[in-house]
Design a protein around this motif. Structure first.
Motif, mmCIF file in Angstrom:
data_model
loop_
_atom_site.group_PDB
_atom_site.id
_atom_site.type_symbol
_atom_site.label_atom_id
_atom_site.label_comp_id
_atom_site.label_asym_id
_atom_site.label_seq_id
_atom_site.Cartn_x
_atom_site.Cartn_y
_atom_site.Cartn_z
ATOM 1 N N GLU A 87 21.307 -29.261 -32.750
ATOM 2 C CA GLU A 87 21.197 -30.666 -32.364
ATOM 3 C C GLU A 87 22.567 -31.327 -32.174
ATOM 4 O O GLU A 87 22.719 -32.536 -32.283
ATOM 5 C CB GLU A 87 20.404 -31.478 -33.399
ATOM 6 N N THR A 88 23.555 -30.519 -31.851
ATOM 7 C CA THR A 88 24.888 -31.080 -31.640
ATOM 8 C C THR A 88 25.386 -30.834 -30.237
ATOM 9 O O THR A 88 26.333 -31.465 -29.803
ATOM 10 C CB THR A 88 25.901 -30.475 -32.629
ATOM 11 N N PHE B 275 19.512 -38.964 -32.544
ATOM 12 C CA PHE B 275 18.589 -37.907 -32.154
ATOM 13 C C PHE B 275 17.198 -38.147 -32.727
ATOM 14 O O PHE B 275 16.203 -37.667 -32.205
ATOM 15 C CB PHE B 275 19.088 -36.543 -32.664
ATOM 16 N N ALA C 44 24.697 -40.601 -29.976
ATOM 17 C CA ALA C 44 24.812 -39.526 -30.958
ATOM 18 C C ALA C 44 26.200 -38.881 -30.905
ATOM 19 O O ALA C 44 26.751 -38.479 -31.935
ATOM 20 C CB ALA C 44 23.739 -38.474 -30.712
ATOM 21 N N GLN C 45 26.772 -38.793 -29.696
ATOM 22 C CA GLN C 45 28.100 -38.200 -29.549
ATOM 23 C C GLN C 45 29.205 -39.141 -30.004
ATOM 24 O O GLN C 45 30.206 -38.710 -30.566
ATOM 25 C CB GLN C 45 28.339 -37.802 -28.086
ATOM 26 N N THR D 90 24.719 -38.858 -35.233
ATOM 27 C CA THR D 90 23.620 -38.000 -34.797
ATOM 28 C C THR D 90 22.259 -38.571 -35.176
ATOM 29 O O THR D 90 21.235 -38.012 -34.787
ATOM 30 C CB THR D 90 23.751 -36.598 -35.410
#
Length: 286
Positions: free
Chosen positions: A70-71, A130, A122-123, A127
């Motif tokens: 999830e990154t 998400f 998120a970036q 996060t």
């Protein structure tokens, strides 16, 4: 209005219907006028009327568009060649196709206020985005279909940025948004057949903007009173380029699928030949 009509040109029926109307204060009871003036409406102005959907449910970020960490985004991970996709139920595949439709729609619009917004935040922040509801996407409580809402906020502004004639709005880095759009599109090679056919048609015709504005003229008599687009914005060029990008991605998906299928055939051929040799050896031994 343009976003709604473009959705129809792409064969997407889950963009809420929009019709145009001209405000006429003389036709409105006096005791209701204060409601319009409080909303900022002015006499003779053009307004967009959006179909109201009353059973909307918030939706979370689709986990299958992200990789396990999830990154970062996986590339080409959503594909008919993916074993995980082949094990999905029909209802899950239908839901997935609605999300990939959204990726195509938002890529063409350069809409940064839905999936891309969550990924951008998120970036650049945390996060946790998400795991928050996706803005401007809702699920129907009656049939579980996705609806793509609020589509007009950024169209002209984002196209102006893509054309290099206007800065991004606020403190958002549009270059990061652009990269996220590209990465999102690359994650999937699974699309609705109807969406693919409409993109192929618009790619071949080379006049997407002309077709779009013809739809506006034919279906919305009030449309002729709309303000013009920015004079230095080549709307048609930007729109066609976005459609071309999607078409070329479809072609890359086809090429990748052809490679995989040829490898499967080669492997099957080797298995058959090996099996024949085994049978021959067994016969000779007997």
């Amino acid at each position: 209005m343009l976003s709604f009509l473009l959705g129809r040109l792409l064969g997407m029926r889950n963009v809420p219907t929009v019709v145009l109307s001209q405000v006429n204060f003389t036709a409105i009871p006096e005791h209701l006028l204060f409601l319009l003036t409080a909303a900022g409406w002015q006499d003779q102005h053009i307004v967009g009327m959006v179909d109201w959907q009353g059973d909307f449910i918030e939706v979370m970020f689709p986990h299958y568009i992200l990789d396990e960490s999830e990154t970062r985004l996986g590339v080409g991970s959503i594909s008919p060649m993916n074993r995980r996709m082949r094990l999905m139920s029909v209802s899950d595949l239908v839901a997935l196709a609605q999300w990939t439709d959204l990726l195509v729609f938002d890529y063409i619009l350069f809409n940064n206020d839905r999936l891309v917004r969550n990924l951008y935040l998120a970036q650049t922040n945390s996060t946790k985005y998400f795991h928050e509801p996706v803005k401007n996407v809702r699920r129907s409580g009656s049939n579980n279909g996705l609806w793509y809402t609020n589509n007009g906020d950024q169209l002209i502004a984002s196209f102006s940025w893509l054309a290099g004639i206007a800065p991004a709005r606020g403190d958002v880095d549009y270059s990061i948004m652009k990269t996220i759009h590209e990465d999102l599109l690359k994650t999937t090679c699974l699309f609705r057949r109807e969406t693919v056919l409409h993109i192929e048609k618009l790619y071949a015709q080379r006049t997407a903007a002309d077709i779009l504005f013809k739809e506006l003229r034919d279906k919305e008599p009030v449309g002729k009173s709309l303000p013009p687009l920015p004079r230095d914005l080549d709307f048609g060029q930007v729109l066609q380029k976005r459609i071309d990008d999607v078409y070329l991605h479809f072609q890359r998906c086809r090429q990748a699928a052809d490679v995989v299928m040829s490898q499967i055939k080669d492997t099957s051929s080797l298995v058959v030949k090996k099996d024949k040799r085994v049978k021959k050896n067994r016969h000779e031994n007997l």
